[in-house]
Design a protein around this motif. Structure first.
Motif, PDB file in Angstrom:
ATOM      1  N   ARG A   1       0.883  -1.188   0.000  1.00 25.95           N
ATOM      2  CA  ARG A   1       0.000   0.000   0.000  1.00 25.95           C
ATOM      3  C   ARG A   1       0.911   1.225   0.000  1.00 25.95           C
ATOM      4  NH1 ARG A   1      -5.032  -1.866   1.151  1.00 25.95           N
ATOM      5  NH2 ARG A   1      -5.821   0.181   1.721  1.00 25.95           N
ATOM      6  N   ASN A   2       1.513   1.452  -1.190  1.00 28.94           N
ATOM      7  CA  ASN A   2       2.612   2.424  -1.253  1.00 28.94           C
ATOM      8  C   ASN A   2       2.267   3.691  -2.039  1.00 28.94           C
ATOM      9  OD1 ASN A   2       2.661   1.301  -3.762  1.00 28.94           O
ATOM     10  ND2 ASN A   2       4.835   0.783  -3.773  1.00 28.94           N
ATOM     11  N   ALA A   3       0.987   4.041  -2.062  1.00 26.75           N
ATOM     12  CA  ALA A   3       0.492   5.370  -2.482  1.00 26.75           C
ATOM     13  C   ALA A   3       0.556   5.687  -3.979  1.00 26.75           C
ATOM     14  CB  ALA A   3       1.166   6.497  -1.685  1.00 26.75           C
ATOM     15  N   VAL A   4       1.657   5.322  -4.619  1.00 31.67           N
ATOM     16  CA  VAL A   4       1.802   5.687  -6.029  1.00 31.67           C
ATOM     17  C   VAL A   4       2.520   4.608  -6.831  1.00 31.67           C
ATOM     18  CG1 VAL A   4       1.768   8.233  -5.977  1.00 31.67           C
ATOM     19  CG2 VAL A   4       3.862   7.017  -5.346  1.00 31.67           C
ATOM     20  N   HIS A   5       2.238   4.622  -8.114  1.00 29.28           N
ATOM     21  CA  HIS A   5       3.007   3.831  -9.095  1.00 29.28           C
ATOM     22  C   HIS A   5       3.608   4.821 -10.081  1.00 29.28           C
ATOM     23  CE1 HIS A   5       4.076   1.002 -12.250  1.00 29.28           C
ATOM     24  NE2 HIS A   5       3.532   1.879 -13.087  1.00 29.28           N
ATOM     25  N   GLY A   6       4.801   4.529 -10.561  1.00 27.05           N
ATOM     26  CA  GLY A   6       5.399   5.335 -11.621  1.00 27.05           C
ATOM     27  C   GLY A   6       6.158   4.448 -12.581  1.00 27.05           C
ATOM     28  N   SER A   7       6.106   4.782 -13.857  1.00 27.46           N
ATOM     29  CA  SER A   7       6.797   3.978 -14.874  1.00 27.46           C
ATOM     30  C   SER A   7       8.289   3.889 -14.560  1.00 27.46           C
ATOM     31  CB  SER A   7       6.631   4.606 -16.254  1.00 27.46           C
ATOM     32  OG  SER A   7       5.274   4.823 -16.534  1.00 27.46           O
ATOM     33  N   ASP A   8       8.893   2.735 -14.910  1.00 29.37           N
ATOM     34  CA  ASP A   8      10.311   2.534 -14.586  1.00 29.37           C
ATOM     35  C   ASP A   8      11.253   2.867 -15.740  1.00 29.37           C
ATOM     36  OD1 ASP A   8       9.848   0.386 -16.242  1.00 29.37           O
ATOM     37  OD2 ASP A   8      10.307  -1.149 -14.748  1.00 29.37           O
ATOM     38  N   ALA A   9      10.708   3.164 -16.926  1.00 32.51           N
ATOM     39  CA  ALA A   9      11.546   3.494 -18.090  1.00 32.51           C
ATOM     40  C   ALA A   9      10.663   4.166 -19.143  1.00 32.51           C
ATOM     41  CB  ALA A   9      12.155   2.219 -18.673  1.00 32.51           C
ATOM     42  N   PRO A  10      11.268   4.929 -20.062  1.00 39.23           N
ATOM     43  CA  PRO A  10      10.460   5.615 -21.082  1.00 39.23           C
ATOM     44  C   PRO A  10       9.600   4.655 -21.922  1.00 39.23           C
ATOM     45  CG  PRO A  10      12.683   6.520 -21.028  1.00 39.23           C
ATOM     46  CD  PRO A  10      12.691   5.346 -20.101  1.00 39.23           C
ATOM     47  N   GLU A  11      10.132   3.478 -22.245  1.00 44.68           N
ATOM     48  CA  GLU A  11       9.355   2.510 -23.049  1.00 44.68           C
ATOM     49  C   GLU A  11       8.140   2.016 -22.261  1.00 44.68           C
ATOM     50  OE1 GLU A  11      12.858   1.387 -22.151  1.00 44.68           O
ATOM     51  OE2 GLU A  11      13.135   3.220 -23.310  1.00 44.68           O
ATOM     52  N   THR A  12       8.362   1.733 -20.982  1.00 42.60           N
ATOM     53  CA  THR A  12       7.250   1.290 -20.127  1.00 42.60           C
ATOM     54  C   THR A  12       6.220   2.411 -20.011  1.00 42.60           C
ATOM     55  OG1 THR A  12       9.065   0.404 -18.791  1.00 42.60           O
ATOM     56  CG2 THR A  12       6.832   0.017 -17.987  1.00 42.60           C
ATOM     57  N   ALA A  13       6.708   3.644 -19.908  1.00 39.49           N
ATOM     58  CA  ALA A  13       5.804   4.792 -19.795  1.00 39.49           C
ATOM     59  C   ALA A  13       4.870   4.845 -20.997  1.00 39.49           C
ATOM     60  CB  ALA A  13       6.608   6.085 -19.681  1.00 39.49           C
ATOM     61  N   LYS A  14       5.423   4.641 -22.188  1.00 37.81           N
ATOM     62  CA  LYS A  14       4.608   4.660 -23.412  1.00 37.81           C
ATOM     63  C   LYS A  14       3.499   3.619 -23.336  1.00 37.81           C
ATOM     64  CE  LYS A  14       6.948   6.386 -27.442  1.00 37.81           C
ATOM     65  NZ  LYS A  14       7.911   6.179 -28.448  1.00 37.81           N
ATOM     66  N   GLU A  15       3.872   2.411 -22.934  1.00 35.72           N
ATOM     67  CA  GLU A  15       2.891   1.315 -22.846  1.00 35.72           C
ATOM     68  C   GLU A  15       1.837   1.618 -21.784  1.00 35.72           C
ATOM     69  OE1 GLU A  15       6.335  -1.999 -23.783  1.00 35.72           O
ATOM     70  OE2 GLU A  15       5.084  -2.253 -22.007  1.00 35.72           O
ATOM     71  N   GLU A  16       2.287   2.116 -20.643  1.00 33.92           N
ATOM     72  CA  GLU A  16       1.352   2.355 -19.543  1.00 33.92           C
ATOM     73  C   GLU A  16       0.416   3.529 -19.855  1.00 33.92           C
ATOM     74  OE1 GLU A  16       3.996   0.384 -15.954  1.00 33.92           O
ATOM     75  OE2 GLU A  16       3.857   2.560 -16.028  1.00 33.92           O
ATOM     76  N   ILE A  17       0.931   4.550 -20.530  1.00 32.77           N
ATOM     77  CA  ILE A  17       0.066   5.669 -20.946  1.00 32.77           C
ATOM     78  C   ILE A  17      -1.002   5.140 -21.906  1.00 32.77           C
ATOM     79  CG2 ILE A  17      -0.013   7.796 -22.317  1.00 32.77           C
ATOM     80  CD1 ILE A  17       2.798   8.467 -21.091  1.00 32.77           C
ATOM     81  N   ALA A  18      -0.571   4.321 -22.867  1.00 35.44           N
ATOM     82  CA  ALA A  18      -1.508   3.791 -23.868  1.00 35.44           C
ATOM     83  C   ALA A  18      -2.546   2.846 -23.243  1.00 35.44           C
ATOM     84  CB  ALA A  18      -0.733   3.066 -24.970  1.00 35.44           C
ATOM     85  N   PHE A  19      -2.200   2.257 -22.111  1.00 40.41           N
ATOM     86  CA  PHE A  19      -3.141   1.358 -21.411  1.00 40.41           C
ATOM     87  C   PHE A  19      -4.375   2.139 -20.949  1.00 40.41           C
ATOM     88  CE2 PHE A  19      -4.814  -1.189 -17.984  1.00 40.41           C
ATOM     89  CZ  PHE A  19      -4.508  -2.500 -18.309  1.00 40.41           C
ATOM     90  N   PHE A  20      -4.173   3.405 -20.585  1.00 40.61           N
ATOM     91  CA  PHE A  20      -5.269   4.186 -20.000  1.00 40.61           C
ATOM     92  C   PHE A  20      -5.753   5.361 -20.851  1.00 40.61           C
ATOM     93  CE2 PHE A  20      -3.579   2.134 -16.180  1.00 40.61           C
ATOM     94  CZ  PHE A  20      -4.756   1.711 -15.593  1.00 40.61           C
ATOM     95  N   PHE A  21      -4.924   5.854 -21.759  1.00 35.14           N
ATOM     96  CA  PHE A  21      -5.292   7.047 -22.522  1.00 35.14           C
ATOM     97  C   PHE A  21      -5.144   6.783 -24.019  1.00 35.14           C
ATOM     98  CE2 PHE A  21      -3.844   8.623 -18.393  1.00 35.14           C
ATOM     99  CZ  PHE A  21      -4.802   9.568 -18.063  1.00 35.14           C
ATOM    100  N   SER A  22      -6.185   7.109 -24.785  1.00 36.04           N
ATOM    101  CA  SER A  22      -6.091   6.955 -26.235  1.00 36.04           C
ATOM    102  C   SER A  22      -5.324   8.150 -26.810  1.00 36.04           C
ATOM    103  CB  SER A  22      -7.486   6.899 -26.862  1.00 36.04           C
ATOM    104  OG  SER A  22      -8.097   8.171 -26.775  1.00 36.04           O
ATOM    105  N   THR A  23      -4.797   7.965 -28.018  1.00 37.60           N
ATOM    106  CA  THR A  23      -4.078   9.047 -28.696  1.00 37.60           C
ATOM    107  C   THR A  23      -5.010  10.253 -28.883  1.00 37.60           C
ATOM    108  OG1 THR A  23      -2.855   7.348 -29.840  1.00 37.60           O
ATOM    109  CG2 THR A  23      -2.664   9.556 -30.731  1.00 37.60           C
TER     110      THR A  23
END
Ligand code: CMP
Length: 144
Positions: free
Chosen positions: A113-135
Motif C-alpha cells: 500500500r505504497n500510495a503511487v506507481h510510476g513507470s520505470d523506463a520511457p518505453e514502459t511509460a509509453k505502454e502504460e500511458i496507452a493502457f489508460f489514454f487513447s491518442t
C-alpha cells in the motif's frame, strides 16, 4: 536532459486518505506537469493486465485486490527527465526505505500500500500511458 513523459497512478490507499492533492503538489513542485488526469476504478481484468509483469510474484494476488479496492487517479506527467524525476519524488517502493520528503515516505503505509506507481523506463511509460489514454484523448488535451 530531454523533455519526456511518464505515467503515474495515485493508488487506492492515497485516494482514500484524501491526499490526491498532496501527491500531485509534490510532483508539480518537482517540475512535472500534469498533461492528463482521470479517476477510474480498475476492474480485476485491468489490474491483472497492468501488473502482468508481476504475475509469478507471491504478492500478485494481493496487489490486484488492493488496486481494485477503490478508485485510483491515473496521470500523464511531462518534464525534463520525467521518468527518473517521478521515481525520485515517489521514493523507494518500500516506504521504510524511502527518503524524507518523498511521496512514499509521507503517504505510503507499507511496501504494498505504497500510495503511487510510476513507470520505470520511457518505453514502459509509453505502454502504460496507452493502457489508460487513447491518442485522441491525449491530443484533445494538448495545450496551445
Ligand atoms: P508499483 O511501483 O506499483 O509496482 C509493483 C507493485 O507491487 C509495487 O508498487 C507495490 O505496490 C507492490 N509490491 C512490490 N514489491 C512488493 C512486495 N515485496 N510485497 C508486496 N507488494 C509489493
Amino acid at each position: 536532459m530531454a523533455i519526456e513523459r511518464t505515467f503515474s497512478i495515485i493508488k487506492p490507499d492515497a485516494v482514500a486518505n484524501n491526499v490526491i492533492g498532496g501527491v500531485t503538489a509534490k510532483l508539480e513542485a518537482a517540475g512535472l506537469r500534469v498533461l492528463a488526469s482521470k479517476m477510474v476504478r480498475l476492474t480485476e481484468t485491468q489490474a491483472k493486465a497492468f501488473y502482468a509483469v508481476h504475475k509469478e510474484r507471491p504478492f500478485y494476488g494481493d496487489l490486484v485486490k488492493f488496486m481494485t479496492e477503490g478508485p485510483v487517479v491515473v496521470q500523464v506527467l511531462e518534464g525534463e527527465g520525467a521518468v527518473a524525476k517521478n521515481r525520485q519524488v515517489m521514493g523507494a517502493t518500500n516506504p521504510e526505505k524511502a527518503d524524507a520528503g518523498t511521496i512514499r515516505k509521507e503517504f505510503a503505509t507499507n511496501i504494498e500500500r505504497n500510495a503511487v506507481h510510476g513507470s520505470d523506463a520511457p518505453e514502459t511509460a509509453k505502454e502504460e500511458i496507452a493502457f489508460f489514454f487513447s491518442t485522441a484523448e491525449l491530443a484533445s488535451l494538448a495545450r496551445s
